[in-house]
Design an enzyme around this catalytic site. Structure first.
Site, PDB file in Angstrom:
ATOM      1  CE  LYS A   1      -1.750   3.195   1.926  1.00 30.38           C
ATOM      2  NZ  LYS A   1      -1.637   4.603   1.422  1.00 30.38           N
TER       3      LYS A   1
ATOM      4  N   GLY B   1      -4.658   3.715  -2.491  1.00 31.66           N
ATOM      5  CA  GLY B   1      -5.722   4.480  -1.837  1.00 31.66           C
ATOM      6  C   GLY B   1      -5.288   4.939  -0.470  1.00 31.66           C
TER       7      GLY B   1
ATOM      8  N   GLY C   1      -4.590   5.616   3.414  1.00 32.25           N
ATOM      9  CA  GLY C   1      -4.174   4.805   4.554  1.00 32.25           C
ATOM     10  C   GLY C   1      -5.317   4.562   5.514  1.00 32.25           C
TER      11      GLY C   1
ATOM     12  N   GLY D   1      -4.831   0.954   4.982  1.00 32.03           N
ATOM     13  CA  GLY D   1      -3.746   0.632   5.898  1.00 32.03           C
ATOM     14  C   GLY D   1      -4.291   0.036   7.181  1.00 32.03           C
TER      15      GLY D   1
ATOM     16  CD  GLU E   1      13.478   1.661   9.200  1.00 34.64           C
ATOM     17  OE1 GLU E   1      13.918   2.731   9.668  1.00 34.64           O
ATOM     18  OE2 GLU E   1      14.076   0.582   9.298  1.00 34.64           O
TER      19      GLU E   1
ATOM     20  CB  CYS F   1      13.381   9.517   7.103  1.00 29.29           C
ATOM     21  SG  CYS F   1      14.239   8.292   6.139  1.00 29.29           S
TER      22      CYS F   1
ATOM     23  CD  GLU G   1      10.480  13.799  10.235  1.00 28.21           C
ATOM     24  OE1 GLU G   1       9.287  13.461  10.286  1.00 28.21           O
ATOM     25  OE2 GLU G   1      11.391  13.038   9.887  1.00 28.21           O
TER      26      GLU G   1
END
Ligand code: NAP
Ligand code: MG
Length: 481
Positions: A177, A208, A210, A214, A252, A287, A387
C-alpha cells in the site's frame, strides 16, 4: 503502462477498486493532475490479503536460489523502465530530473543486488544462516507469512524496495500500500514484476488512503506482519492496531538528525556540501536529513561564512530546469507545514541566516521553498526538536563536546547523525550518539549495512542481512544426529 495507473494489482490481475472511485495525483510544481489512482476500499485490501495467503505455501517452499532468480529478472525489468521511473518522480514528487534518475531510480535498484547477495550469504551460512544449527538443534529461519508493506511518498520506489525485496526473498508474500501522494512508481514496479514472471498473488498492490486500506490491512487476520515507513504518529496507530492480534510490526519513522562539527576540525568548508546534500536535496524531505548542525560557539562566524558560500550550489526551481537542485515540496500539506515551522522559528527567536517565510500557497505557482537556515537556535526550541521535513537547517551553538553530545541526543528521535573532525575523535563521539546511523567525515552509505532508528525513530532494521532476517521467524528443531 500509464493506462494501468487507475487499477490495483491483485492475484496476478490488474483490477479496479470496489469503490469505483479514483484519486488524483498532483504535480507539486504546477498543481496539474498527473494521473488518477484507485481510491481503494477495505474490500480491496481483503481480496489482496486473501490472494497473498493463497500464494504463500508455494512461494515459501521455493529455495532461496530460485527466488533470487525472480529477483534478478525483476532488477533487469526495472532497469529497462528507469527513464519512466525518473519521469514519474519528476511529475508526482517534483524531484529534479537528474536526482530522480540517480537517487530515486538507479540507487534504489542497486539495493536489490545487495539484498540478493545478503540472501545468498544467509543460505550458505550453516551456523547462523537460514538453515543454521546449535549443538543439539537445527535452527531454521522461516518466513513470517503475509507481509503488508505501507510506504510513504518521499523516496517512493526506494521505500518499497526496502520492504518487498527482503520480504519476498525470505519467502513471504506481500500486499503493498504506497502513499497516495506519490503512488505511480509502485505500479511500474508491479508491471516489472509481472514481466519478470512472479506467480499470481505473491506480490499485490492496493492503492488508496491509509485510513481505508492501511488500517484494514493492519488488522486483517491473514496479515502476519506489517512493515511501515512514515510518520511517528501513523506508526503509533499501526503499532496499536497490530498489538490487538498481536502481530509483528517493523517501523521506520521520523528523525531530527544532528551533525556535530568538532572544535578540533581544521576547517568546516569540507563539511558543508555533504550537510547541504542531506538537508536540501529532495527538498529536505528525507527521513535521515541532517536537520541540526552543532557548531562550537567560538567558530560560529566561520561556520556561517562556509554555509553562505555553499548555498550557491543549491538553486531552487522547476524540476526540469537544468542545474536545479531543490524542487518543490511534495504538496500543499507539506508546504503549509514547512511554512508554519519557518514562521514558528522566527517567533521562537531564531535568526534567519538564509531563506525567508514562503508566500501563501498557490497550487499553480508550485510548492517551492528555498533552502532556509536558522542560526542561534536553542536546543529546546520546537524547530530544533520537531521534524520539519523540508529544506530547513538549524544551527545550534555549543561550548563543549560533552554539551554537543547531550544536544545531539536531546530529541525523541535517533535515526541518523554525522560527526566531522579528526577520525579518532569523531569515532569516539560516534559511540556516544544514540542513533542507528552515524556518518564520519562525509563517508557515503553502504547499502549492505543495516539501517534503522533508535528511540522514536523506529523498531527493526532494513538493509543488509539484518534487513532480511527482519522478515523471518525462527524454528528450533531438536534432533539427535
Ligand atoms: P504518513 O502520513 O505516516 O504515511 C505513510 C503511509 O501510511 C502512507 O501510505 C499513508 O497513506 C499510510 N497511512 C496513513 N494513515 C494510516 C493508518 N491509520 N493506518 C495505516 N496506514 C496509514 O507519512 P508520510 O506523510 O507519507 O511520510 C512522511 C513521514 O515519513 C516523515 O515523518 C518521515 O520522517 C517519515 N519517513 C521515515 C523514513 C524512515 O525510513 N525512517 C523514511 C521516509 C519517511 P496516505 O497516502 O493515505 O497518507
Ligand atoms: Mg500521510
Amino acid at each position: 503502462m500509464r493506462e494501468r495507473f487507475h487499477l490495483h494489482y491483485i492475484d496476478g490481475r490488474w483490477t479496479p477498486s470496489a469503490s469505483g472511485e479514483t484519486l488524483p495525483v498532483i504535480n507539486p510544481a504546477d498543481g496539474t493532475t498527473v494521473a488518477r489512482i484507485p481510491a481503494g476500499a477495505p474490500e480491496d485490501a481483503d481480496r489482496a490479503a486473501e490472494a497473498a495467503a493463497r500464494a504463500f505455501p508455494a512461494w515459501s517452499a521455493l529455495k532461496v536460489e530460485e527466488r533470487v532468480r525472480f529477483m534478478s529478472r525483476l532488477r533487469d525489468e526495472l532497469t529497462a523502465r528507469r527513464e519512466l521511473i525518473a519521469d514519474l518522480e519528476v511529475d508526482e514528487l517534483g524531484s529534479p530530473a537528474d536526482y530522480a534518475l540517480r537517487k530515486h531510480c538507479d540507487y534504489q535498484i542497486s539495493r536489490i543486488d545487495a539484498y540478493v547477495e545478503g540472501a545468498l550469504t544467509l543460505a550458505r551460512d550453516d551456523r547462523n544462516g537460514l538453515e543454521g544449527r546449535t549443538e543439539g538443534a537445527y535452527v531454521w529461519r522461516e518466513p513470517m507469512g503475509v507481509v503488508a508493506a505501507v510506504t510513504p511518498w518521499n523516496y517512493p520506489l526506494g521505500q518499497i524496495i526496502q520492504k518487498i525485496i527482503p520480504a519476498l526473498l525470505m519467502g513471504n508474500t506481500v500486499v503493498l500500500k504506497p502513499s497516495t501522494l506519490a503512488p505511480l512508481t509502485a505500479a511500474v514496479l508491479i508491471d516489472a514484476a509481472e514481466a519478470a514472471g512472479f506467480p499470481a498473488g505473491v506480490l499485490n498492490l492496493v492503492q488508496g488512503r491509509g485510513s481505508a486500506l492501511g488500517e484494514r490491512l493492519t488488522r486483517h487476520p491473514l496479515v502476519d506482519m506489517v512493515s511501515f515507513t512514515g510518520s511517528t504518529e501513523v506508526g503509533r496507530a499501526i503499532a496499536r492496531a497490530a498489538a490487538e492480534a498481536p502481530k509483528k510490526t517493523a517501523l521506520e519513522l521520523g528523525g531530527k538528525s544532528p551533525a556535530i562539527w568538532l572544535p578540533s576540525a581544521p576547517a568546516y568548508t569540507g563539511a558543508v556540501l555533504k550537510l547541504f546534500e542531506s538537508i536540501f536535496l529532495n527538498a529536505g524531505q528525507t527521513c535521515t536529513a541532517l536537520s541540526r548542525v552543532l557548531v562550537p560557539r567560538s567558530r560560529l562566524n566561520e561556520a556561517h561564512a562556509a554555509m553562505k558560500l555553499g548555498l550557491e550550489r543549491f538553486p531552487v526551481g522547476h524540476p526540469l530546469t537544468p542545474g536545479v537542485k531543490v524542487g518543490p515540496l511534495c504538496g500543499e500539506r507539506q508546504y503549509e507545514k514547512v511554512k508554519g515551522y519557518i514562521e514558528l522559528g522566527l517567533q521562537e527567536g531564531a535568526e534567519l541566516l538564509a531563506g525567508k517565510v514562503p508566500e501563501s500557497f498557490d497550487a499553480a505557482r508550485g510548492c517551492f521553498v528555498e533552502p532556509t537556515i536558522f542560526t542561534n537556535v536553542r536546543p529546546d526550541m520546537r524547530i530544533a526538536q520537531e521534524e520539519i521535513f523540508g529544506p530547513v537547517l538549524c544551527v545550534i551553538p555549543y561550548d563543549t563536546v560533552d554539551e554537543a553530545v547531550e544536544i545531539a541526543n536531546g530529541t525523541p528521535y535517533g535515526l541518523s547523525s554525522a560527526v566531522f573532525g579528526p577520525d579518532e575523535e569523531a569515532l569516539a563521539v560516534a559511540r556516544r550518539i544514540r542513533a542507528g546511523n552515524v556518518f564520519i567525515n562525509n563517508a557515503p552509505r553502504d547499502v549492505s549495512a543495516p539501517f534503522g532508528g533508535y528511540k522514536q525513530s523506529g523498531i527493526g532494521r532494513e538493509s543488509g542481512v539484518e534487513g532480511l532476517l527482519e522478515f523471518t521467524q525462527t524454528k528450533s528443531v531438536f534432533h539427535r544426529w
